[in-house]
Design a protein around this motif. Structure first.
Motif, mmCIF file in Angstrom:
data_model
loop_
_atom_site.group_PDB
_atom_site.id
_atom_site.type_symbol
_atom_site.label_atom_id
_atom_site.label_comp_id
_atom_site.label_asym_id
_atom_site.label_seq_id
_atom_site.Cartn_x
_atom_site.Cartn_y
_atom_site.Cartn_z
ATOM 1 N N LYS A 15 0.802 -1.116 0.122
ATOM 2 C CA LYS A 15 -0.013 -0.002 -0.136
ATOM 3 C C LYS A 15 1.113 1.171 0.047
ATOM 4 C CE LYS A 15 -2.018 -1.205 3.803
ATOM 5 N NZ LYS A 15 -1.400 -2.200 4.123
ATOM 6 N N SER A 16 1.971 1.455 0.820
ATOM 7 C CA SER A 16 2.475 2.391 0.998
ATOM 8 C C SER A 16 3.589 2.569 -0.266
ATOM 9 C CB SER A 16 3.555 2.436 2.036
ATOM 10 O OG SER A 16 2.995 2.401 3.131
ATOM 11 N N THR A 17 3.725 1.440 -0.827
ATOM 12 C CA THR A 17 4.736 1.731 -1.966
ATOM 13 C C THR A 17 4.012 2.013 -3.024
ATOM 14 O OG1 THR A 17 5.848 -0.383 -1.226
ATOM 15 C CG2 THR A 17 6.205 0.100 -3.515
ATOM 16 N N LEU A 40 -0.635 8.734 15.038
ATOM 17 C CA LEU A 40 -0.322 7.294 15.875
ATOM 18 C C LEU A 40 0.601 6.368 15.343
ATOM 19 C CD1 LEU A 40 -2.504 4.726 15.052
ATOM 20 C CD2 LEU A 40 -3.931 6.443 16.187
ATOM 21 N N ASP A 41 0.597 6.286 14.126
ATOM 22 C CA ASP A 41 1.517 5.293 13.674
ATOM 23 C C ASP A 41 2.858 5.843 13.264
ATOM 24 O OD1 ASP A 41 2.521 2.916 12.274
ATOM 25 O OD2 ASP A 41 1.063 2.586 10.986
ATOM 26 N N ASP A 42 3.436 6.121 14.412
ATOM 27 C CA ASP A 42 4.865 6.470 14.261
ATOM 28 C C ASP A 42 5.879 5.330 14.521
ATOM 29 O OD1 ASP A 42 7.374 7.787 14.447
ATOM 30 O OD2 ASP A 42 6.721 9.460 15.742
ATOM 31 N N ASP A 119 -9.286 -5.244 10.903
ATOM 32 C CA ASP A 119 -8.111 -5.507 12.185
ATOM 33 C C ASP A 119 -7.757 -6.825 12.304
ATOM 34 O OD1 ASP A 119 -10.241 -6.547 13.493
ATOM 35 O OD2 ASP A 119 -10.471 -4.869 14.651
ATOM 36 N N PHE A 120 -7.064 -7.231 13.429
ATOM 37 C CA PHE A 120 -6.572 -8.576 13.921
ATOM 38 C C PHE A 120 -7.765 -9.423 14.313
ATOM 39 C CE2 PHE A 120 -6.621 -8.730 18.432
ATOM 40 C CZ PHE A 120 -7.326 -7.347 18.841
ATOM 41 N N GLN A 121 -9.067 -8.726 14.450
ATOM 42 C CA GLN A 121 -10.260 -9.696 14.554
ATOM 43 C C GLN A 121 -11.124 -9.946 13.581
ATOM 44 O OE1 GLN A 121 -11.405 -7.334 18.273
ATOM 45 N NE2 GLN A 121 -10.758 -9.436 19.638
ATOM 46 N N ALA A 168 -6.978 -4.242 22.121
ATOM 47 C CA ALA A 168 -7.268 -3.062 21.538
ATOM 48 C C ALA A 168 -7.188 -3.072 20.134
ATOM 49 C CB ALA A 168 -6.262 -1.858 22.034
ATOM 50 N N GLN A 169 -7.980 -2.586 19.416
ATOM 51 C CA GLN A 169 -7.990 -2.393 17.799
ATOM 52 C C GLN A 169 -6.655 -1.790 17.463
ATOM 53 O OE1 GLN A 169 -10.647 0.158 15.312
ATOM 54 N NE2 GLN A 169 -11.015 -1.737 14.521
ATOM 55 N N THR A 170 -6.167 -0.825 18.160
ATOM 56 C CA THR A 170 -4.841 -0.217 17.734
ATOM 57 C C THR A 170 -4.005 -0.787 18.347
ATOM 58 O OG1 THR A 170 -6.281 1.742 16.732
ATOM 59 C CG2 THR A 170 -3.882 1.920 17.382
ATOM 60 N N GLU A 171 -2.951 -0.955 17.489
ATOM 61 C CA GLU A 171 -1.628 -1.646 18.257
ATOM 62 C C GLU A 171 -0.633 -1.493 16.986
ATOM 63 O OE1 GLU A 171 -1.646 -4.463 21.178
ATOM 64 O OE2 GLU A 171 0.281 -5.406 20.522
ATOM 65 N N ILE A 172 0.109 -0.432 17.188
ATOM 66 C CA ILE A 172 1.201 -0.141 16.123
ATOM 67 C C ILE A 172 2.310 -1.329 15.938
ATOM 68 C CG2 ILE A 172 2.864 1.562 15.156
ATOM 69 C CD1 ILE A 172 -0.254 2.229 15.169
ATOM 70 N N GLY A 173 2.637 -1.731 14.656
ATOM 71 C CA GLY A 173 3.595 -2.681 14.573
ATOM 72 C C GLY A 173 3.771 -3.134 13.221
ATOM 73 N N GLY A 174 4.862 -3.880 13.191
ATOM 74 C CA GLY A 174 5.277 -4.165 11.426
ATOM 75 C C GLY A 174 5.244 -5.752 11.410
HETATM 76 C C1 LIG Z 1 -4.031 -5.478 11.829
HETATM 77 C C2 LIG Z 1 -4.025 -4.076 12.671
HETATM 78 C C3 LIG Z 1 -3.043 -3.376 12.252
HETATM 79 N N1 LIG Z 1 -2.868 -2.474 13.158
HETATM 80 C C4 LIG Z 1 -1.638 -1.193 12.736
HETATM 81 C C5 LIG Z 1 -0.296 -2.016 12.604
HETATM 82 C C6 LIG Z 1 0.559 -1.116 11.694
HETATM 83 O O1 LIG Z 1 0.801 0.109 12.406
HETATM 84 C C7 LIG Z 1 -0.649 -0.378 10.686
HETATM 85 C C8 LIG Z 1 -0.867 -0.965 9.319
HETATM 86 O O2 LIG Z 1 0.386 -0.819 8.678
HETATM 87 P P1 LIG Z 1 0.561 -1.085 7.028
HETATM 88 O O3 LIG Z 1 1.822 -2.135 7.273
HETATM 89 O O4 LIG Z 1 1.120 0.145 6.549
HETATM 90 O O5 LIG Z 1 -0.640 -1.842 6.577
HETATM 91 O O6 LIG Z 1 -2.141 -0.611 11.314
HETATM 92 C C9 LIG Z 1 -3.557 -1.838 14.048
HETATM 93 O O7 LIG Z 1 -3.407 -1.133 14.919
HETATM 94 N N2 LIG Z 1 -4.513 -3.098 14.678
HETATM 95 C C10 LIG Z 1 -4.716 -4.074 13.768
HETATM 96 O O8 LIG Z 1 -5.764 -4.882 14.275
#
Ligand SMILES: Cc1cn([C@H]2C[C@H](O)[C@@H](COP(=O)(O)O)O2)c(=O)[nH]c1=O
Ligand SMILES: Nc1ncnc2c1ncn2[C@@H]1O[C@H](COP(=O)(O)OP(=O)(O)O)[C@@H](O)[C@H]1O
Ligand SMILES: [Zn+2]
Length: 192
Positions: A15-17, A40-42, A119-121, A168-174
């Protein structure tokens, strides 16, 4: 007429590419763009928007209080914009998605949003839900699961690689915290 686009996918689909390529394409033709990503996505990267392939660019950052209509139009009045590109669009609020629609409809500026669908769910993010509802064009980008199927889901994993089912729905990570999987392997991982 300018349009609102939503390019959606799982993580690691490019997506970013794709955003950075589209931005380059506008700018190499002498056009002006404005880039945005979520405050928040830092992830501590050098550039605000960074793709895993190594491309990067600076960008404005939107938070909960950002009025995209006001901020983009203020910039547009100083130097006319040909396109607005927004990364991590899943984190937009519903109101901000409507501001993007207004930028296209009243401002005449194409808005290209890039983000996760779920999201992850397997639940829609607020920004994704609104974009799926009102964008003019929906474009799916594709990642590949380890089995070769299209990876449409995002599995959250812990430090030991085990599936995370609640949180939580938001959890920043790679790639350390998320794995893009097809629905079958996502379901199996959550059931296990
Ligand atoms: C699935 C999911 C993702 N996130 C966060 C994790 C990353 O920081 C971004 C997505 O990054 P991308 O590689 O640029 O697509 O979203 C989240 O917070 N909660 C989730 O369930
Ligand atoms: N060195 C590389 N050369 C080519 N492709 C790469 C390289 N490193 C990562 N990729 C690919 O880049 C894609 C991820 O790009 P990115 O824009 O960061 O994804 P997203 O924003 O959707 O999470 C993956 O398909 C990955 O295979
Ligand atoms: Zn699979």
């Amino acid at each position: 007429m300018a349009k609102l686009y939503f390019y959606y996918a799982s993580m690691n689909a490019g997506k970013s590419t794709t955003l950075l390529q589209a931005d380059f394409n506008y700018r190499e033709r002498g056009m002006h763009t404005m880039l945005w990503t979520a405050q928040l996505d830092d992830r501590g990267a050098d550039k605000a928007i960074e793709s895993r392939i190594g491309l990067g660019a600076e960008a404005h950052r939107y938070g909960k209080a950002t009025d995209l209509w006001a901020d983009v139009m203020a910039s547009h009045r100083v130097e006319p914009l040909d396109c607005v590109l927004i990364d991590e669009a899943q984190f937009l609020s519903k109101e901000q998605v409507w501001q993007c629609a207004r930028l296209a409809d009243e401002g005449g500026i194409p808005v290209l949003c890039y983000g996760l669908r779920t999201d992850f769910q397997g639940e829609l993010f607020p920004g994704s839900a609104a974009l799926l509802g009102i964008a003019d064009a929906l474009v799916e980008l594709k990642a590949v699961c380890h089995c070769g199927r299209k990876a449409t889901m995002n599995l959250r994993v812990d430090e030991s690689g085990a599936a995370v089912k609640q949180g939580a729905q938001t959890e920043i990570g790679g790639n350390d915290r998320y794995v893009a999987l097809c629905r079958k392997h996502f379901s199996e991982a959550l059931a296990g």
